[in-house]
Structures are given as C-alpha cells and as structure tokens.
Design a protein around this motif. Structure first.
Motif, PDB file in Angstrom:
ATOM      1  N   HIS A 146      46.546  32.179  73.702  1.00 48.03           N
ATOM      2  CA  HIS A 146      48.174  31.451  73.677  1.00 48.03           C
ATOM      3  C   HIS A 146      48.312  30.045  72.839  1.00 48.03           C
ATOM      4  CE1 HIS A 146      49.886  28.543  76.260  1.00 48.03           C
ATOM      5  NE2 HIS A 146      49.256  27.948  76.745  1.00 48.03           N
ATOM      6  N   LYS A 147      49.506  30.107  71.913  1.00 49.33           N
ATOM      7  CA  LYS A 147      50.082  29.431  71.543  1.00 49.33           C
ATOM      8  C   LYS A 147      49.655  27.771  70.952  1.00 49.33           C
ATOM      9  CE  LYS A 147      52.486  32.722  68.628  1.00 49.33           C
ATOM     10  NZ  LYS A 147      53.686  32.716  67.834  1.00 49.33           N
ATOM     11  N   GLY A 148      49.888  26.988  70.385  1.00 45.70           N
ATOM     12  CA  GLY A 148      49.679  25.860  70.613  1.00 45.70           C
ATOM     13  C   GLY A 148      48.445  24.914  71.093  1.00 45.70           C
ATOM     14  N   ARG A 149      47.600  25.420  70.219  1.00 43.54           N
ATOM     15  CA  ARG A 149      46.332  24.579  71.102  1.00 43.54           C
ATOM     16  C   ARG A 149      45.974  23.887  69.964  1.00 43.54           C
ATOM     17  NH1 ARG A 149      42.787  29.433  73.557  1.00 43.54           N
ATOM     18  NH2 ARG A 149      42.496  30.441  71.492  1.00 43.54           N
ATOM     19  N   VAL A 150      45.524  22.949  69.860  1.00 46.69           N
ATOM     20  CA  VAL A 150      45.288  22.143  68.666  1.00 46.69           C
ATOM     21  C   VAL A 150      43.138  21.736  69.083  1.00 46.69           C
ATOM     22  CG1 VAL A 150      47.025  21.394  68.021  1.00 46.69           C
ATOM     23  CG2 VAL A 150      45.897  19.884  69.356  1.00 46.69           C
ATOM     24  N   ALA A 205      48.629  21.542  73.234  1.00 41.37           N
ATOM     25  CA  ALA A 205      49.161  20.559  72.788  1.00 41.37           C
ATOM     26  C   ALA A 205      50.821  20.181  72.969  1.00 41.37           C
ATOM     27  CB  ALA A 205      49.389  20.444  71.064  1.00 41.37           C
ATOM     28  N   GLY A 206      50.976  20.720  74.705  1.00 39.65           N
ATOM     29  CA  GLY A 206      52.390  20.879  75.915  1.00 39.65           C
ATOM     30  C   GLY A 206      52.917  19.283  75.125  1.00 39.65           C
ATOM     31  N   VAL A 230      56.451  24.624  88.255  1.00 43.81           N
ATOM     32  CA  VAL A 230      55.106  25.210  88.715  1.00 43.81           C
ATOM     33  C   VAL A 230      54.993  25.607  87.102  1.00 43.81           C
ATOM     34  CG1 VAL A 230      53.940  27.276  89.173  1.00 43.81           C
ATOM     35  CG2 VAL A 230      54.788  26.445  90.740  1.00 43.81           C
ATOM     36  N   GLU A 231      54.923  26.035  86.321  1.00 39.54           N
ATOM     37  CA  GLU A 231      53.468  25.910  85.103  1.00 39.54           C
ATOM     38  C   GLU A 231      54.356  27.588  84.596  1.00 39.54           C
ATOM     39  OE1 GLU A 231      50.457  24.883  81.142  1.00 39.54           O
ATOM     40  OE2 GLU A 231      49.854  25.929  83.976  1.00 39.54           O
ATOM     41  N   LEU A 276      51.729  15.169  83.312  1.00 42.40           N
ATOM     42  CA  LEU A 276      51.525  16.622  82.484  1.00 42.40           C
ATOM     43  C   LEU A 276      49.943  15.743  82.263  1.00 42.40           C
ATOM     44  CD1 LEU A 276      52.235  19.271  81.562  1.00 42.40           C
ATOM     45  CD2 LEU A 276      53.124  18.115  79.291  1.00 42.40           C
ATOM     46  N   ILE A 277      49.224  16.531  82.739  1.00 41.74           N
ATOM     47  CA  ILE A 277      47.209  16.218  82.724  1.00 41.74           C
ATOM     48  C   ILE A 277      47.143  17.689  81.935  1.00 41.74           C
ATOM     49  CG2 ILE A 277      45.499  15.649  83.751  1.00 41.74           C
ATOM     50  CD1 ILE A 277      47.754  13.302  84.557  1.00 41.74           C
ATOM     51  N   PHE A 278      46.946  16.913  80.604  1.00 42.44           N
ATOM     52  CA  PHE A 278      46.012  17.855  79.854  1.00 42.44           C
ATOM     53  C   PHE A 278      45.236  19.175  80.092  1.00 42.44           C
ATOM     54  CE2 PHE A 278      44.297  13.324  77.768  1.00 42.44           C
ATOM     55  CZ  PHE A 278      43.099  14.586  77.553  1.00 42.44           C
ATOM     56  N   ASP A 279      45.560  20.295  80.035  1.00 45.30           N
ATOM     57  CA  ASP A 279      44.269  21.385  80.742  1.00 45.30           C
ATOM     58  C   ASP A 279      43.122  21.667  80.054  1.00 45.30           C
ATOM     59  OD1 ASP A 279      42.624  22.188  83.144  1.00 45.30           O
ATOM     60  OD2 ASP A 279      44.457  21.924  84.437  1.00 45.30           O
TER      61      ASP A 279
END
Length: 305
Positions: A206-210, A223-224, A177-178, A196-199
């Motif tokens: 929320h950090k880590g977005r591009v 971008a996980g 679970v995420e 890991l399906i990008f969603d």
C-alpha cells in the motif's frame, strides 16, 4: 438441539437501549460497571493488550497495567452506549469542546477543514457537540458496506451498521466508505467538516505510508490526511478526547496545521507525537493497542518491497 439467534446480543438488544432512558450519569455508570463482566469474556484480547502496554511502557507495574485495562474496557462499554445517547440527551450534558473557536473561525473565513486524530477516547462524540454549534461533520469509514467482509459476529456487524446510521443522523454530514470516489469528499469539504482518523495501514502492499517515531519505536501511518488536505487546500485540525468521569468527555482541539508548512513525513510525525502525548497521559484510552504490532514499521517492511 438448542436454538440460538445469532443476531441477538444482551448488550445491544437489551442493556444499552435500557440505559439510554436513564440520566447520562447513571447510564454511563451502569455501562462502566458491566465492563468487568464482558472483559472476563475476552481473556485472549486482554492478554494481548496487556502485553502491548507492557512492551510500550516496560517500567509499568502490574497495578498500573490493571488500571489502564480497567480504563480501556470501561471506555469500550461507554462508547457503545454513546450510540444510544446521541439522540436521547442534550449533548452538552455529555460533551465539552475546548479550542474549537479556531475551527469555527476558519469556516467563517471559507476555509476547508479536515478533522483528525488517532483513535483516542470516545472521539465520535465530538461530532454531535459541533453540530449543536451549527457545524455538520462527515467522514470516511472502512465500515458501512453491504457485506460483512471483516467476518464480525452477526450481532456485532448488525450493531456496527446501526451505529453508523445513528452517527450519520447525529453528525449531519456524508459518510463515505474508504476506497470510493474521493471527488465526493472534495465537494463535501465545502459544506461540512470532514473527519479522517488516521488508522492502521492495510497489510497488503500500500503506497503512501510514512514512518514516524512512536513510543519507544517507530510506526507506519497512511499519509492520506496530508495528501487530501494538500489537494483540497484544507487545514488540518487534530483533536483528542479527554475522559472527565461519569461518562462525560472533553474534545480538545490542537492548533490548526497547514499542509503547505510540512511535507507528509513531518506532518504525520507531528500527529503521531500529539497522539503519543495523550497516550502517555492516559494509556487506557487508546483504541489501537491490539493493532500496535500492525503499526510497528519493522512488521511492514516485507509488504513495501
């Protein structure tokens, strides 16, 4: 006072279990036939999806939009039926793999592999087909908790838990679970393929977005997938499902991507570009039309401040 059991749903408790005892061609045809009925019960959702499709493809005619919506709701019903067919039929009667040889070769060479895609088509069906070739698959999911935190209808929530249980049995890998301990994921990559399906990003900061170009605009993507691949020295295998009619699908795998060859923005842009190509070919097979406003980058600026 009229009594009603909220855990009961005609689709999940009666129709799909019945269809699953039929040959796949007939079962999926019945699921497709009922799509029109259940579509009529979701007029608000349909209007939203139609609006998003028209905004993305402004030159589309009313007839094209109707055809795409027919595809969408047929996919919804057939994907639900997949849950019951996972253990009832030889999977090669339903799913075909194309381009999987590169992934099999990478595993023979001891490489870790992350599978990814953009919620296109009946993507879960790739897993049982890969297991038939000896490759188990795990995943990270936002579902699976003990509480109905998303406020789903009780029957829908019960079905989601049942679906996750069936999928884990069919795929054979760990379902995490995420938000949990990612060390378990890193360890699982040694023994399994991990999807890991990008969603859609979370609405809170929320950090880590591009940001990537996408269908006449831009979207923000988490971008996980890139960061996990980079840390675990895994290659990334994009795949997308193509509908082959009569309930059959083909999982089409793209060339493997090495995170060392990209930065996170470039890699997510490449994945977004591949997804856009599939959507332009078959607009009705993308699940996230209702969530497109959440993906659009200009709606997320406030949470990034």
């Amino acid at each position: 006072m009229r009594w009603r059991n909220e855990d009961f749903a005609v689709r999940y408790n009666l129709l799909f279990p019945l269809y699953a005892h039929l040959p796949p061609r007939l079962g999926y045809a019945l699921a497709a036939h009922q799509a029109g009925f259940f579509r009529q019960q979701r007029t608000q959702e349909e209007a939203m999806i139609r609006s998003q499709m028209q905004g993305a493809f402004p030159d589309a005619s009313a007839a094209q939009l109707d055809g795409w919506l027919n595809d969408y709701y047929r996919m919804v019903e057939q994907e639900a039926l997949d849950t019951w067919y996972l253990q009832h039929q030889p999977i090669n009667r339903i799913v075909e793999l194309q381009g999987f040889e590169a992934i099999a070769q990478a595993r023979r060479e001891g490489k870790r592999v992350l599978l990814t895609g953009g919620h296109f088509g009946r993507f879960w069906m790739a897993g049982p087909a890969m297991r038939a070739l000896g490759h188990t698959t795990g995943t990270i999911t936002r579902d699976g908790g003990d509480e109905n935190v998303h406020g789903l209808h009780p029957a829908e929530y019960r079905y989601r838990l049942f679906k996750l249980q069936r999928l884990q049995q069919a795929l054979g890998g760990p379902f995490l679970v995420e938000g949990g301990d990612l060390r378990a994921l890193y360890k699982a990559l040694d023994d399994h393929l991990i999807a890991l399906i990008f969603d859609v990003p979370y609405t809170e900061a929320h950090k880590g977005r591009v940001t990537a170009n996408f269908i006449n605009g831009t979207i923000d993507l988490p971008a996980g997938i890139y960061r996990i691949a980079k840390k675990t020295k895994a290659v990334i295998a994009p795949f997308f499902m193509r509908d082959r009619e009569n309930g059959r699908v083909r999982a089409e795998f793209s060339a493997l991507l090495d995170p060392d060859d990209f930065d996170e923005t470039a890699l997510m842009a490449a994945l977004a570009s591949q997804l856009e190509q599939r959507i332009r070919e078959s607009p009705g097979h993308w699940w996230l039309w209702p969530a497109l406003p959440l993906l659009r980058s200009n709606n997320n600026n406030e949470s990034d401040r």
